[in-house]
Each structure stands twice: as structure tokens, then as C-alpha cells.
Design an enzyme around this catalytic site. Structure first.
Site, PDB file in Angstrom:
ATOM      1  N   MET A   1       0.850  -1.196   0.000  1.00  0.00           N
ATOM      2  CA  MET A   1       0.000   0.000   0.000  1.00  0.00           C
ATOM      3  C   MET A   1       0.885   1.246   0.000  1.00  0.00           C
ATOM      4  O   MET A   1       0.417   2.347   0.324  1.00  0.00           O
ATOM      5  CB  MET A   1      -0.936   0.001   1.202  1.00  0.00           C
ATOM      6  CG  MET A   1      -1.903  -1.181   1.169  1.00  0.00           C
ATOM      7  SD  MET A   1      -3.485  -0.856   1.953  1.00  0.00           S
ATOM      8  CE  MET A   1      -2.975  -0.533   3.622  1.00  0.00           C
ATOM      9  N   GLY A   2       2.161   1.091  -0.344  1.00  0.00           N
ATOM     10  CA  GLY A   2       3.046   2.251  -0.432  1.00  0.00           C
ATOM     11  C   GLY A   2       3.517   2.727   0.924  1.00  0.00           C
ATOM     12  O   GLY A   2       3.460   1.987   1.911  1.00  0.00           O
TER      13      GLY A   2
ATOM     14  N   LEU B   1       6.591   3.209   1.703  1.00  0.00           N
ATOM     15  CA  LEU B   1       7.503   2.069   1.889  1.00  0.00           C
ATOM     16  C   LEU B   1       8.616   2.382   2.883  1.00  0.00           C
ATOM     17  O   LEU B   1       9.223   3.451   2.833  1.00  0.00           O
ATOM     18  CB  LEU B   1       8.109   1.677   0.536  1.00  0.00           C
ATOM     19  CG  LEU B   1       7.075   1.341  -0.554  1.00  0.00           C
ATOM     20  CD1 LEU B   1       7.781   1.012  -1.872  1.00  0.00           C
ATOM     21  CD2 LEU B   1       6.172   0.180  -0.143  1.00  0.00           C
TER      22      LEU B   1
ATOM     23  N   HIS C   1       9.471  -3.038   3.960  1.00  0.00           N
ATOM     24  CA  HIS C   1       9.102  -3.283   2.559  1.00  0.00           C
ATOM     25  C   HIS C   1      10.350  -3.497   1.705  1.00  0.00           C
ATOM     26  O   HIS C   1      10.349  -4.327   0.791  1.00  0.00           O
ATOM     27  CB  HIS C   1       8.361  -2.066   1.986  1.00  0.00           C
ATOM     28  CG  HIS C   1       7.022  -1.801   2.583  1.00  0.00           C
ATOM     29  ND1 HIS C   1       6.773  -0.709   3.382  1.00  0.00           N
ATOM     30  CD2 HIS C   1       5.858  -2.480   2.491  1.00  0.00           C
ATOM     31  CE1 HIS C   1       5.494  -0.714   3.743  1.00  0.00           C
ATOM     32  NE2 HIS C   1       4.924  -1.781   3.231  1.00  0.00           N
TER      33      HIS C   1
ATOM     34  N   GLY D   1       4.962  -9.471   4.165  1.00  0.00           N
ATOM     35  CA  GLY D   1       5.655  -9.366   5.448  1.00  0.00           C
ATOM     36  C   GLY D   1       4.959 -10.195   6.519  1.00  0.00           C
ATOM     37  O   GLY D   1       3.731 -10.297   6.546  1.00  0.00           O
TER      38      GLY D   1
ATOM     39  N   GLN E   1      -2.860 -11.846   8.023  1.00  0.00           N
ATOM     40  CA  GLN E   1      -3.024 -11.591   6.588  1.00  0.00           C
ATOM     41  C   GLN E   1      -2.307 -12.670   5.781  1.00  0.00           C
ATOM     42  O   GLN E   1      -2.834 -13.191   4.791  1.00  0.00           O
ATOM     43  CB  GLN E   1      -2.454 -10.212   6.249  1.00  0.00           C
ATOM     44  CG  GLN E   1      -2.282  -9.961   4.755  1.00  0.00           C
ATOM     45  CD  GLN E   1      -1.883  -8.541   4.456  1.00  0.00           C
ATOM     46  OE1 GLN E   1      -2.716  -7.643   4.510  1.00  0.00           O
ATOM     47  NE2 GLN E   1      -0.629  -8.304   4.140  1.00  0.00           N
TER      48      GLN E   1
ATOM     49  N   LEU F   1       8.653  -2.100  12.256  1.00  0.00           N
ATOM     50  CA  LEU F   1       8.390  -1.058  11.254  1.00  0.00           C
ATOM     51  C   LEU F   1       6.974  -1.206  10.712  1.00  0.00           C
ATOM     52  O   LEU F   1       6.500  -2.311  10.463  1.00  0.00           O
ATOM     53  CB  LEU F   1       9.399  -1.151  10.112  1.00  0.00           C
ATOM     54  CG  LEU F   1      10.845  -0.846  10.468  1.00  0.00           C
ATOM     55  CD1 LEU F   1      11.698  -0.722   9.214  1.00  0.00           C
ATOM     56  CD2 LEU F   1      10.951   0.439  11.269  1.00  0.00           C
TER      57      LEU F   1
ATOM     58  N   SER G   1       3.979   1.400   8.359  1.00  0.00           N
ATOM     59  CA  SER G   1       3.662   2.718   7.789  1.00  0.00           C
ATOM     60  C   SER G   1       2.871   3.535   8.802  1.00  0.00           C
ATOM     61  O   SER G   1       2.929   4.758   8.813  1.00  0.00           O
ATOM     62  CB  SER G   1       2.853   2.554   6.509  1.00  0.00           C
ATOM     63  OG  SER G   1       3.559   1.725   5.614  1.00  0.00           O
TER      64      SER G   1
HETATM   65  O1  PAF Z   1      -0.049  -5.606   3.578  1.00  0.00           O
HETATM   66  C1  PAF Z   1      -0.480  -4.705   2.823  1.00  0.00           C
HETATM   67  O2  PAF Z   1       0.181  -3.683   2.592  1.00  0.00           O
HETATM   68  C2  PAF Z   1      -1.849  -4.857   2.187  1.00  0.00           C
HETATM   69  O3  PAF Z   1      -2.753  -5.435   3.061  1.00  0.00           O
HETATM   70  C3  PAF Z   1      -1.811  -5.618   0.843  1.00  0.00           C
HETATM   71  C4  PAF Z   1      -1.355  -7.050   1.004  1.00  0.00           C
HETATM   72  C5  PAF Z   1      -0.906  -4.886  -0.119  1.00  0.00           C
HETATM   73  C6  PAF Z   1      -3.221  -5.650   0.232  1.00  0.00           C
HETATM   74  O4  PAF Z   1      -3.721  -4.358   0.020  1.00  0.00           O
END
Ligand code: PAF
Length: 289
Positions: free
Chosen positions: A33-34, A36, A40, A157, A163, A194, A196
Site C-alpha cells: 500500500m506504499g 515504503l 518493505h 511481510g 493476513q 516497522l 507505515s
Molecule cells: O499488507 C499490505 O500492505 C496490504 O494489506 C496488501 C497485502 C498490499 C493488500 O492491500
């Protein structure tokens, strides 16, 4: 370092990835989701390494998309940090070749979007309990990104442990035919994982947020010393968070894949925490020794 080629149109991205596959190139994807950070960056470098694992330079690719469907009402979608320029530089430094960053969410979820991916058991409980619909949004966008890209490997990650379990179940159950790789949490020198969302913390809150990693390290040391009963470990961890003024969402020791609570922390069990520090919801976890 070279700047990655930027795609804003998912259809053009899909065509480019298809052409690469037809050339026989290996593709490694990092969905993000940027905003970074160094966590990331470790995923992006792993994508570079794995794309090239076939003995020929493959294609290491990343997506940057703040997915509205994984945010609940009242969550931080509007203020989620965004920094496309900085993100492209981070991707370039890590050797990423292509970046998909749709400018408009409607390019990914057009108004007539009506198909959803629901992963049942592992989405329930933990973050799934306090964020209803979150994992449905995550699974759906990742399914779409996998279909647009058709990578050999997708990298995520381990900080978002649940997730990762949801996505592993989805990829297995629906036969996506992609290898899912989880990468270890990257921490600041003082232990803070870390994220975001750390950008939301004031200096005072950042200090209090250290209670999460400290609770985990304390539990790890207790387990290493033979204290494997989950209940006292959980009580200690909860007390540490509360002493720092954090509002505990959950503290659980679970089976690493099924995410079901366990009464004894056998090696490989995972201690998972979620807590609010001020208005910021933080999560962290640790695989117990
Ligand atoms: O972990 C993330 O940044 C988000 O949940 C993902 C996997 C990019 C899905 O939007």
C-alpha cells in the site's frame, strides 16, 4: 539504481506481465500500500533475488495501492500516508523493474465491481474480529493483483501474520499456483516493528508503543526459560501493554497456520498482539522458540 517503469493502468500492466511470461521470464510480485519503509525494502530485495533465481534476470515487480476495500468506516483510509515519489525511489534502489500504482481506486474497483473473495476460518478472530470485512478486502485485492500479474512468487511481510495466513489459505484453496513467501519483521534498533502507521505516533506515543515489542521479547525469554503455559504469558503481556497506557485489542498465542488459540506455547506457536496507542492501532507478533 534505475527508476522502475510506472504503470497506472491495470490493463497495460496485465499486458506487460503477460508478455514477460510469454518470454519465459520469472516474475516476483510484492503487493504493497506504499509509504515504503525498510521492512518493505527487504520484501522488494527478496523479489529481485527470486525473480533472478532461474539463472536468468527475471522481472521483479511491485504494486502500490491503498486499497479502500480493506478499510472499515471510521478507519484511516483518508489519512493513510502516501508518497509515490519516495516509493518509486525505494523500489528503484531495491532493483524493482516495474511498479503498478493505479491513480484512481475506480481503476481497480470500478462501480460495477461485485465479486469478493472470502477466506472463512482464518479471517475470523484476532484482527478479523475488530476489523469486519478487512480480510475480505485484502483477499479480493490480492486475488486481483495475482490475476493481473500472474507471478511465480508473491512476497508479504510476517508482521501481518494473520493476513499471510489468510492469503496462504486463499492461494491453496483456489489453486492460484503462486508461491507465497513470508519475510521476517524488520524492527527499529529499540525493537519497534516497522509499520507505515508508525508515522501517526507522536514522540511520546512512540515511546509507549515500545511496550508491544517488549511484551513479545519478555514472553520469548520466559518461554526459552521453560514457561510454556499460555495463560500466564498472556496475562504478563497484557499487563505490560496496559501499564504503557495502550488499549489492548487482543493478546493471543496461536497455532501458526490455523491461528487457533493454544494452551501451551510449543515451539513455533505465535504470540500475536494488537493494541491502540493513542488513536493508532498497532500490531506485532513473534514466533516462540
Ligand atoms: O499488507 C499490505 O500492505 C496490504 O494489506 C496488501 C497485502 C498490499 C493488500 O492491500
Amino acid at each position: 539504481m534505475s527508476t522502475p517503469a510506472l504503470f497506472t493502468d491495470p490493463a497495460a500492466w496485465q499486458a506487460r506481465c503477460l508478455a514477460a511470461r510469454r518470454e519465459g521470464l520469472r516474475l516476483a510480485l510484492v503487493p504493497t500500500m506504499g509509504s515504503l519503509h525498510a521492512g518493505h525494502a527487504s520484501l522488494l530485495r527478496e523479489a529481485r533475488r527470486r525473480a533472478d533465481a532461474g539463472g536468468r534476470r527475471g522481472l521483479a515487480v511491485a504494486s502500490i495501492f491503498v486499497n479502500p476495500t480493506q478499510f472499515g468506516p471510521g478507519e484511516d483510509l483518508a489519512r493513510y500516508p502516501r508518497d509515490l515519489e519516495g516509493d518509486l525511489a525505494t523500489c528503484g534502489q531495491a532493483g524493482i523493474d516495474l511498479v503498478l500504482a493505479p491513480g484512481d481506486p475506480a481503476q481497480v474497483f470500478p462501480p460495477d465491481h461485485q465479486s469478493w473473495v472470502t477466506v472463512e476460518r482464518v479471517s475470523q478472530g484476532l484482527c478479523g474480529a475488530s476489523r469486519p470485512g478487512h480480510f475480505r478486502g485484502v483477499a479480493t485485492v490480492v486475488a486481483k493483483l495475482l490475476n493481473l500479474t500472474r507471478p511465480d512468487v508473491a512476497i508479504f511481510g510476517e508482521k501481518d501474520w494473520q493476513q499471510l495466513a489468510v492469503l496462504r489459505a486463499m492461494v491453496r484453496d483456489l489453486a492460484f499456483g503462486v508461491e507465497v513467501v513470508g519475510m521476517p519483521i524488520v524492527r527499529e534498533a529499540d525493537g519497534l516493528a516497522l509499520s507505515s502507521r508508525n508515522a501517526y505516533l507522536s514522540a511520546e506515543e512512540r515511546g509507549r508503543a515500545l511496550a508491544l515489542s517488549r511484551a513479545l521479547f519478555e514472553a520469548r525469554d520466559a518461554v526459552a526459560g521453560g514457561a510454556r503455559e499460555a495463560a500466564p504469558l498472556l496475562a504478563r503481556a497484557r499487563a505490560r501493554l496496559e501499564a504503557a497506557g495502550a488499549r489492548v485489542d487482543y493478546v493471543e498465542v496461536v497455532d501458526p497456520l490455523a491461528l487457533t488459540p493454544v494452551a501451551r506455547a510449543e515451539p513455533g506457536a505465535v504470540l500475536l498482539l494488537a493494541a491502540l496507542v493513542g488513536r493508532t492501532r498497532l500490531i506485532d507478533n513473534l514466533v516462540l522458540p
